[in-house]
Design a protein around this motif. Structure first.
Motif: not given
Length: 125
Positions: A19-28
């Motif tokens: 299971r891959l995850s992609c955490a976004a910061s500074g992005y809504t």
């Protein structure tokens, strides 16, 4: 500043799951689709899966029925569940956000502004 950070890659045997995850910061999360791509050595980048803001999804033929893309807006995280992995799935996987060219509600031409650094997936036979 927008950052996309992938995680969850690794080495598995054929038939296994990751299971891959992609955490976004500074992005809504907005009306822009988000996607997963992969690139294997010596091959061109290919789109693996995409999810629209309304939850609709598309998949590459090679992964249909095996991979599932999803997102958690509260956690600003994009996921890719990969089951029944095959050696040909071995690749660097990237997430992307901030589409600039839509057609029919889907992002086309891989026209994303923001890209992660990638996470390696290796599947052995």
């Amino acid at each position: 500043q927008v950052q996309l950070v992938e995680s969850g890659g690794g080495s598995v045997q054929a038939g296994g799951s990751l299971r891959l995850s992609c955490a976004a910061s500074g992005y809504t999360y907005s009306r822009s689709p988000m996607g997963w791509f992969r690139r294997a050595p010596g091959k061109e980048r290919e789109e693996v899966a995409q999810i629209r803001d309304d939850g609709r999804t598309t998949y590459a033929d090679a992964v249909k029925g095996r991979f599932t893309i999803s997102q958690d807006n509260d956690k600003n995280t994009l996921y890719l569940q990969m089951d029944s992995l095959k050696p040909e799935d071995t690749s660097m996987y990237y997430c992307a956000a901030g589409c600039t060219y839509l057609s029919g509600g889907y992002c086309v031409r891989a026209s994303y502004i923001f890209w992660g650094q990638g996470t390696q997936v290796t599947v052995s036979s």
